[in-house]
Design a protein around this motif. Structure first.
Motif, PDB file in Angstrom:
ATOM      1  N   PRO A  20       0.813  -1.223   0.000  1.00  0.00           N
ATOM      2  CA  PRO A  20       0.000   0.000   0.000  1.00  0.00           C
ATOM      3  C   PRO A  20       0.848   1.276   0.000  1.00  0.00           C
ATOM      4  N   THR A  21       2.047   1.217   0.566  1.00  0.00           N
ATOM      5  CA  THR A  21       2.944   2.364   0.554  1.00  0.00           C
ATOM      6  C   THR A  21       3.298   2.749  -0.881  1.00  0.00           C
ATOM      7  N   ALA A  22       3.518   1.761  -1.719  1.00  0.00           N
ATOM      8  CA  ALA A  22       3.838   2.032  -3.129  1.00  0.00           C
ATOM      9  C   ALA A  22       2.668   2.730  -3.807  1.00  0.00           C
ATOM     10  N   ARG A  23       1.468   2.221  -3.600  1.00  0.00           N
ATOM     11  CA  ARG A  23       0.285   2.866  -4.183  1.00  0.00           C
ATOM     12  C   ARG A  23       0.161   4.311  -3.712  1.00  0.00           C
ATOM     13  N   HIS A  24       0.375   4.536  -2.434  1.00  0.00           N
ATOM     14  CA  HIS A  24       0.251   5.877  -1.861  1.00  0.00           C
ATOM     15  C   HIS A  24       1.263   6.841  -2.504  1.00  0.00           C
ATOM     16  N   HIS A  25       2.509   6.408  -2.634  1.00  0.00           N
ATOM     17  CA  HIS A  25       3.538   7.268  -3.239  1.00  0.00           C
ATOM     18  C   HIS A  25       3.211   7.592  -4.690  1.00  0.00           C
ATOM     19  N   VAL A  26       2.756   6.604  -5.434  1.00  0.00           N
ATOM     20  CA  VAL A  26       2.413   6.824  -6.843  1.00  0.00           C
ATOM     21  C   VAL A  26       1.223   7.771  -6.956  1.00  0.00           C
ATOM     22  N   LEU A  27       0.211   7.562  -6.142  1.00  0.00           N
ATOM     23  CA  LEU A  27      -0.960   8.437  -6.163  1.00  0.00           C
ATOM     24  C   LEU A  27      -0.587   9.879  -5.841  1.00  0.00           C
ATOM     25  N   LYS A  28       0.288  10.065  -4.866  1.00  0.00           N
ATOM     26  CA  LYS A  28       0.724  11.411  -4.491  1.00  0.00           C
ATOM     27  C   LYS A  28       1.504  12.064  -5.629  1.00  0.00           C
ATOM     28  N   ALA A  29       2.401  11.323  -6.261  1.00  0.00           N
ATOM     29  CA  ALA A  29       3.183  11.887  -7.371  1.00  0.00           C
ATOM     30  C   ALA A  29       2.262  12.306  -8.513  1.00  0.00           C
ATOM     31  N   LEU A  30       1.292  11.467  -8.845  1.00  0.00           N
ATOM     32  CA  LEU A  30       0.359  11.803  -9.924  1.00  0.00           C
ATOM     33  C   LEU A  30      -0.434  13.061  -9.590  1.00  0.00           C
ATOM     34  N   ALA A  31      -0.881  13.165  -8.352  1.00  0.00           N
ATOM     35  CA  ALA A  31      -1.626  14.359  -7.933  1.00  0.00           C
ATOM     36  C   ALA A  31      -0.731  15.596  -8.002  1.00  0.00           C
ATOM     37  N   ASP A  32       0.507  15.470  -7.547  1.00  0.00           N
ATOM     38  CA  ASP A  32       1.449  16.598  -7.595  1.00  0.00           C
ATOM     39  C   ASP A  32       1.695  17.060  -9.027  1.00  0.00           C
ATOM     40  N   TRP A  33       1.678  16.126  -9.973  1.00  0.00           N
ATOM     41  CA  TRP A  33       1.933  16.456 -11.376  1.00  0.00           C
ATOM     42  C   TRP A  33       0.661  16.870 -12.116  1.00  0.00           C
ATOM     43  N   GLY A  34      -0.475  16.817 -11.443  1.00  0.00           N
ATOM     44  CA  GLY A  34      -1.729  17.217 -12.076  1.00  0.00           C
ATOM     45  C   GLY A  34      -2.332  16.163 -12.981  1.00  0.00           C
ATOM     46  N   VAL A  35      -1.895  14.924 -12.851  1.00  0.00           N
ATOM     47  CA  VAL A  35      -2.465  13.831 -13.641  1.00  0.00           C
ATOM     48  C   VAL A  35      -3.759  13.400 -12.956  1.00  0.00           C
ATOM     49  N   SER A  36      -4.842  13.325 -13.716  1.00  0.00           N
ATOM     50  CA  SER A  36      -6.128  12.980 -13.123  1.00  0.00           C
ATOM     51  C   SER A  36      -6.936  12.115 -14.092  1.00  0.00           C
ATOM     52  N   GLY A  37      -8.134  11.786 -13.681  1.00  0.00           N
ATOM     53  CA  GLY A  37      -9.030  11.023 -14.539  1.00  0.00           C
ATOM     54  C   GLY A  37      -8.859   9.524 -14.393  1.00  0.00           C
ATOM     55  N   GLU A  38      -9.422   8.801 -15.365  1.00  0.00           N
ATOM     56  CA  GLU A  38      -9.402   7.335 -15.351  1.00  0.00           C
ATOM     57  C   GLU A  38      -7.988   6.771 -15.362  1.00  0.00           C
ATOM     58  N   LEU A  39      -7.072   7.490 -15.991  1.00  0.00           N
ATOM     59  CA  LEU A  39      -5.695   6.999 -16.074  1.00  0.00           C
ATOM     60  C   LEU A  39      -5.104   6.778 -14.686  1.00  0.00           C
ATOM     61  N   VAL A  40      -5.448   7.634 -13.739  1.00  0.00           N
ATOM     62  CA  VAL A  40      -4.921   7.494 -12.376  1.00  0.00           C
ATOM     63  C   VAL A  40      -5.310   6.140 -11.792  1.00  0.00           C
ATOM     64  N   ASP A  41      -6.555   5.726 -11.999  1.00  0.00           N
ATOM     65  CA  ASP A  41      -7.008   4.435 -11.472  1.00  0.00           C
ATOM     66  C   ASP A  41      -6.167   3.289 -12.034  1.00  0.00           C
ATOM     67  N   CYS A  42      -5.867   3.350 -13.323  1.00  0.00           N
ATOM     68  CA  CYS A  42      -5.068   2.296 -13.964  1.00  0.00           C
ATOM     69  C   CYS A  42      -3.629   2.312 -13.439  1.00  0.00           C
ATOM     70  N   VAL A  43      -3.047   3.503 -13.406  1.00  0.00           N
ATOM     71  CA  VAL A  43      -1.648   3.615 -13.004  1.00  0.00           C
ATOM     72  C   VAL A  43      -1.476   3.188 -11.553  1.00  0.00           C
ATOM     73  N   VAL A  44      -2.380   3.571 -10.681  1.00  0.00           N
ATOM     74  CA  VAL A  44      -2.251   3.250  -9.256  1.00  0.00           C
ATOM     75  C   VAL A  44      -2.468   1.756  -8.994  1.00  0.00           C
ATOM     76  N   LEU A  45      -3.213   1.095  -9.831  1.00  0.00           N
ATOM     77  CA  LEU A  45      -3.421  -0.341  -9.662  1.00  0.00           C
ATOM     78  C   LEU A  45      -2.152  -1.138  -9.979  1.00  0.00           C
ATOM     79  N   LEU A  46      -1.364  -0.675 -10.927  1.00  0.00           N
ATOM     80  CA  LEU A  46      -0.205  -1.466 -11.359  1.00  0.00           C
ATOM     81  C   LEU A  46       0.925  -1.559 -10.345  1.00  0.00           C
ATOM     82  N   PRO A  47       1.240  -0.515  -9.557  1.00  0.00           N
ATOM     83  CA  PRO A  47       2.257  -0.743  -8.522  1.00  0.00           C
ATOM     84  C   PRO A  47       1.824  -1.845  -7.562  1.00  0.00           C
ATOM     85  N   ASN A  48       0.533  -1.930  -7.312  1.00  0.00           N
ATOM     86  CA  ASN A  48       0.025  -3.001  -6.467  1.00  0.00           C
ATOM     87  C   ASN A  48       0.428  -4.360  -7.036  1.00  0.00           C
ATOM     88  N   GLU A  49       0.214  -4.554  -8.336  1.00  0.00           N
ATOM     89  CA  GLU A  49       0.535  -5.831  -8.972  1.00  0.00           C
ATOM     90  C   GLU A  49       2.039  -6.061  -9.066  1.00  0.00           C
TER      91      GLU A  49
END
Length: 140
Positions: free
Chosen positions: A17-46
């Motif tokens: 979960p730490t990996a997901r949290h870091h990735v989600l924070k980086a995406l938010a900091d960079w202004g990346v949003s929308g459906e892509l965020v859901d896909c990108v955040v799922l992959l560090p989990n895998e």
């Protein structure tokens, strides 16, 4: 110049979960949003789950790097067990696991792996919306 976020986590499932949290924070900091965020955040989990499950190096750390360059977003997960390369597995409906790489293949625009001098890296690349002609109106 690309924006990059790199972090390391201990090779233990409780840190996924730490990996997901870091990735989600980086995406938010960079202004990346929308459906892509859901896909990108799922992959560090895998990918991090695969690394902590299959890496046989004692006291290893898993390195996660997320890079945003133009309209390309690259997720890389590395571990020091460089000779254990990922193999896609075709799971039966009764199996609890084994679908991680199939999920990566389905969600990423492209993915692969490489052997570096002391590690292996599994990567997934995403194309952000607004690229590859997305701004060009369709032909009549």
């Amino acid at each position: 110049m690309p924006a990059t976020e790199t972090f390391r986590i201990p090779r233990h499932r409780r840190h996924v979960p730490t990996a997901r949290h870091h990735v989600l924070k980086a995406l938010a900091d960079w202004g990346v949003s929308g459906e892509l965020v859901d896909c990108v955040v799922l992959l560090p989990n895998e990918l991090v789950t695969n690394a902590v499950t299959h890496c046989r190096v004692t006291h290893a750390q898993v390195k996660v790097t997320l890079t945003l360059e133009g309209r390309d977003l690259l997720l890389e997960v590395s571990d020091p067990d460089r000779d254990r390369l990922p193999l896609p597995h075709h799971s039966t409906p009764d199996e609890e696991g084994g679908r991680g790489l199939a999920l990566v293949e389905a969600l990423a625009d492209e993915w692969g792996h490489r052997q570096d001098p002391f590690t292996k890296c599994v990567w997934a690349r995403f194309r952000l919306p607004g690229s590859e002609g997305d701004d060009v109106p369709p032909a009549a």
